[in-house]
Structures are given as structure tokens and as C-alpha cells.
Enzyme design. Structure first.
Site, PDB file in Angstrom:
ATOM      1  N   ASP A   8     -14.777 -35.905 -61.627  1.00 31.82           N
ATOM      2  CA  ASP A   8     -15.443 -35.768 -60.322  1.00 31.82           C
ATOM      3  C   ASP A   8     -16.047 -37.088 -59.811  1.00 31.82           C
ATOM      4  O   ASP A   8     -16.353 -37.199 -58.621  1.00 31.82           O
ATOM      5  CB  ASP A   8     -16.568 -34.718 -60.405  1.00 31.82           C
ATOM      6  CG  ASP A   8     -16.065 -33.368 -60.884  1.00 31.82           C
ATOM      7  OD1 ASP A   8     -14.868 -33.091 -60.713  1.00 31.82           O
ATOM      8  OD2 ASP A   8     -16.875 -32.593 -61.430  1.00 31.82           O
ATOM      9  N   ARG A  43       0.649 -23.419 -45.407  1.00 31.99           N
ATOM     10  CA  ARG A  43       0.736 -23.022 -46.818  1.00 31.99           C
ATOM     11  C   ARG A  43      -0.361 -23.751 -47.595  1.00 31.99           C
ATOM     12  O   ARG A  43      -0.821 -24.812 -47.178  1.00 31.99           O
ATOM     13  CB  ARG A  43       2.081 -23.425 -47.423  1.00 31.99           C
ATOM     14  CG  ARG A  43       3.258 -22.692 -46.843  1.00 31.99           C
ATOM     15  CD  ARG A  43       3.318 -21.255 -47.340  1.00 31.99           C
ATOM     16  NE  ARG A  43       4.567 -20.631 -46.971  1.00 31.99           N
ATOM     17  CZ  ARG A  43       4.811 -20.015 -45.810  1.00 31.99           C
ATOM     18  NH1 ARG A  43       3.860 -19.973 -44.880  1.00 31.99           N
ATOM     19  NH2 ARG A  43       5.992 -19.466 -45.579  1.00 31.99           N
ATOM     20  N   HIS A  99      -6.476 -27.091 -62.781  1.00 34.67           N
ATOM     21  CA  HIS A  99      -6.697 -27.868 -64.006  1.00 34.67           C
ATOM     22  C   HIS A  99      -5.598 -28.872 -64.320  1.00 34.67           C
ATOM     23  O   HIS A  99      -5.762 -29.692 -65.238  1.00 34.67           O
ATOM     24  CB  HIS A  99      -6.918 -26.919 -65.187  1.00 34.67           C
ATOM     25  CG  HIS A  99      -8.213 -26.166 -65.064  1.00 34.67           C
ATOM     26  ND1 HIS A  99      -8.341 -25.033 -64.300  1.00 34.67           N
ATOM     27  CD2 HIS A  99      -9.446 -26.439 -65.544  1.00 34.67           C
ATOM     28  CE1 HIS A  99      -9.594 -24.610 -64.353  1.00 34.67           C
ATOM     29  NE2 HIS A  99     -10.293 -25.451 -65.094  1.00 34.67           N
TER      30      HIS A  99
HETATM   31  O1  F6P Z   1     -16.383 -31.119 -63.633  1.00 31.68           O
HETATM   32  C1  F6P Z   1     -15.006 -31.098 -63.784  1.00 31.68           C
HETATM   33  C2  F6P Z   1     -14.415 -29.868 -63.155  1.00 31.68           C
HETATM   34  O2  F6P Z   1     -13.010 -29.933 -63.315  1.00 31.68           O
HETATM   35  C3  F6P Z   1     -14.789 -29.633 -61.694  1.00 31.68           C
HETATM   36  O3  F6P Z   1     -14.080 -30.455 -60.809  1.00 31.68           O
HETATM   37  C4  F6P Z   1     -14.500 -28.158 -61.566  1.00 31.68           C
HETATM   38  O4  F6P Z   1     -15.262 -27.568 -60.538  1.00 31.68           O
HETATM   39  C5  F6P Z   1     -14.910 -27.625 -62.893  1.00 31.68           C
HETATM   40  O5  F6P Z   1     -14.865 -28.694 -63.811  1.00 31.68           O
HETATM   41  C6  F6P Z   1     -14.036 -26.504 -63.401  1.00 31.68           C
HETATM   42  O6  F6P Z   1     -14.574 -26.026 -64.585  1.00 31.68           O
HETATM   43  P1  F6P Z   1     -13.814 -25.052 -65.583  1.00 31.68           P
HETATM   44  O7  F6P Z   1     -12.802 -25.868 -66.324  1.00 31.68           O
HETATM   45  O8  F6P Z   1     -14.891 -24.557 -66.473  1.00 31.68           O
HETATM   46  O9  F6P Z   1     -13.150 -23.982 -64.769  1.00 31.68           O
END
Ligand code: F6P
Length: 346
Positions: A127, A270, A276
Site C-alpha cells: 500500500d 466491465r 491478491h
Molecule cells: O495491506 C495490504 C492489503 O493487501 C490491502 O491493500 C488490502 O486491503 C488488504 O491487505 C487485504 O487483506 P486480506 O489479505 O486480509 O484480505
């Protein structure tokens, strides 16, 4: 002397590169190194494992973390902090290297401040929202992945004359959206810090179409609140529950925005949610180098007994800053960075 290393929060490309660099330098200086399993959880539960030359060899390009991670907050567990201190003492540890973002390092800062805990930090997060450092490691890889996705989505956007909405991560800051949007040539970028209204976003898209461009790429940060000219604002979340650090699970704003755009402009729209994928796989060369420099600095801080400090990047130099300063507030996207993005809207 014996040091522990933990990785906390979301996994992130470059974690293993830090573990390798810190481990290597400490081992070279005659220290023993232990990996703490799954972030603060490992110190609460007493789960540690040796990190010797063999364990840290060959991990530089590997994504994820070889010692696991979690979003455990010892301050939210009954007896959690005492358990951390007990495991630390019983394991014969003299120092801890905490690799994490605002949550993991926030715990480290508090333990140092309140209990004199011998800890140093390394700034990790895709982030890029940690203060007191120009960049966190992992961010460059996430931006690279998003940029590649935007490039690929251009193909479909152009071929089908569509609006393609791309939802990216970043929690409550728009660093990933702004940087990948600039790099990918996005036509509109929506971020939490400086929220454009839905109406203005649609005007930009229509303006572009009026100029003869019949497709558009819109990048939206997961933390952007749908904002309307009426002043109404709506955060889109996946569930109401919060984690141990009080964070809601963001996600879904891309879908809501795409519906709004299609209804208001009439252009076929769309949405792609990168999710992830942004945290997965091998770090970019830039992140490998940054993580390596951070890892060596963290080891040097341990060797010098500089507790409560965090490795940081200032310009091209690796320096150290206080953990407290780094975790005091989120580093948001400044107006001049958003200005670069806005110059290409519409
Ligand atoms: O802080 C990293 C991050 O990937 C954020 O961008 C996102 O909101 C969050 O973690 C997602 O978390 P999790 O992997 O617990 O769903």
C-alpha cells in the site's frame, strides 16, 4: 547473541529478501537467528524455528514469507503482551526484527515505548502508506502487476469500445491506483484521499468519447468512497466485521462504480478486480534491492542496539527513523502526485 525475525500483516513480495539480508548479516556477525512463525502469533504461542545459512539460502526471488504471517494483535488478546515478553525471554532472544506495515510496526512501537522492548522495524506493504519513508518494499511489484493488467485490459477496451473499470488494493490510500494508473495511461483514477464525484468521473469519460475515443480505462482504489455531487458518500465493504486492528475488509467498489458509469453514460462497462494477485509472486528487481538494503540496515540497527528504530528510504539513502514517527499517521497521496494523474483525465 540471538535475534528473532517476524513478518506480520498481509504477505508482500520482498519479505524473503529482507529475511535473507538481515539473517546473512547477523549470522556473519556471530549471531544466532530464529524465525518467529506467523507474525506476533508466534511470540504469543511460542512457535519459533532456527534460521540458519541453509534456511535463508535461495529465497531472494521467492514471494510470500518462509516464516508465515498473520494479522494477530497481542494487545487484543487476553494476556497477549505478557505472552510475547515471556516467549521472548524464554527463547533467549536479545533482539527482534519486525517486518510489517502500520499494524505490525504499531505493535512494535508500543512495545518499545511502554516496555523498553528491543525491537527494530522494516517497512513492508504493497500500500506504500507508511510515514517517514519514501517507499515501502512490495509497492513497486504491486504497481508493476497492476500496470501490466491495465495494459492488457486496453486490448479489450479498444476492441469492444468499452469502459473497463480496474479495482486495485491500497486500503485507505490511493498510491497503487495513482502510480499504476499513471504508468498504464488510465483515463480516470479514483482514490480515497481526493475523491472525484461519480458525476465528474462520468463527465470525463463522456468528454473523452466526444473527442472520438470510444473506450476508457478507469482505475479505482478499493478505499474510494462512492462520492456524489449531493455530498453523499458510500464506502463499499465485503463485510461489516473488522479485524484485530480495526480494519474493515474493503472490496466491491469497482462493481458499484461500473454500474453507475453504465447507467449514467450508456457506455458498455466491465469490471476487473485484481485482488491478491497484486501481492503474489516474485518481487521486481527494484523491490529485491530495496528489501535487501532494508534488511542489512535492520541488522545494523540490531548490532548497534538502536532499538525503536525503523529502516527507511529518504531519496536514495537508507536511513533510520523512529518507529513511533513511522506509525503515527498514514502517508497519503499528496495533491501534486494526483495532479500528474489528472493531467491525463478525459
Ligand atoms: O495491506 C495490504 C492489503 O493487501 C490491502 O491493500 C488490502 O486491503 C488488504 O491487505 C487485504 O487483506 P486480506 O489479505 O486480509 O484480505
Amino acid at each position: 547473541m540471538r535475534a528473532g525475525i517476524l513478518t506480520g500483516g498481509g504477505d508482500c513480495p520482498g519479505l524473503n529478501a529482507v529475511i535473507r539480508a538481515t539473517g546473512r548479516r547477523l549470522l556473519d556477525n556471530g549471531w544466532e537467528v530464529l524465525g518467529i512463525r506467523a507474525g506476533w502469533r508466534g511470540l504469543v504461542d511460542g512457535k519459533l524455528e532456527p534460521l540458519g545459512a541453509r534456511e535463508i539460502s535461495g529465497i531472494l526471488p521467492r514471494g510470500g514469507t518462509i516464516i508465515g504471517t498473520s494479522r494477530t494483535n497481542p494487545y487484543k488478546l487476553e494476556g497477549g503482551v505478557d505472552a510475547v515478553l515471556r516467549t521472548f525471554a524464554e527463547s533467549g532472544l536479545d533482539a527482534l526484527v519486525a517486518i510489517g506495515g502500520e499494524d505490525t510496526l504499531g505493535v512494535a512501537a508500543r512495545l518499545h515505548e511502554e516496555r523498553g522492548f528491543p525491537v527494530v522495524g522494516v517497512p513492508k506493504t504493497i500500500d506504500n502508506d507508511l510515514s517517514a519513508t519514501d517507499y515501502t518494499f512490495g509497492f513497486d511489484t504491486a504497481v508493476w502487476i497492476c500496470t501490466e493488467a491495465i495494459d492488457r485490459l486496453h486490448t479489450t477496451a479498444e476492441s469492444h469500445n468499452r469502459v473497463m473499470v480496474v479495482e486495485v488494493m491500497g486500503r485507505h490510500t490511493g498510491w497503487i491506483a495513482v502510480m499504476s494508473g499513471i504508468a498504464g495511461g488510465a483515463d480516470v483514477i479514483l482514490i480515497p484521499e481526493q475523491p472525484l464525484t461519480v458525476e465528474d468521473a462520468c463527465t470525463e469519460i463522456s468528454r473523452r468519447h466526444a473527442k472520438g475515443k470510444d473506450f476508457s480505462i478507469v482505475v479505482v482504489s478499493e478505499g474510494y468512497e462512492l462520492t456524489y455531487a449531493s455530498g453523499e458518500r458510500r464506502q463499499v465493504t465485503q463485510e461489516d466485521a473488522t479485524d484485530a486492528f480495526g480494519h474493515v475488509r474493503l472490496g466491491g467498489v469497482g462493481d458499484a462504480l461500473a454500474r453507475e458509469i453504465e447507467e449514467r453514460t450508456g457506455y458498455e462497462t466491465r469490471v476487473t478486480v485484481l485482488g491478491h494477485v497484486q501481492r503474489g509472486g516474485s518481487p521486481t528487481p527494484r523491490d529485491r534491492v530495496l528489501a535487501t538494503r532494508y534488511g542489512l540496515k535492520a541488522a545494523d540497527l540490531v548490532l548497534g542496539g538502536s532499538w525503536g528504530r525503523m529502516a527507511a528510504l529518504h531519496g536514495d539513502k537508507i536511513v533510520d527513523v523512529s518507529l513511533k514517527e513511522a506509525t503515527a499517521q498514514l502517508k497519503t497521496v499528496p495533491p501534486d502526485w494526483y495532479g500528474v494523474a489528472k493531467a491525463f483525465f478525459g
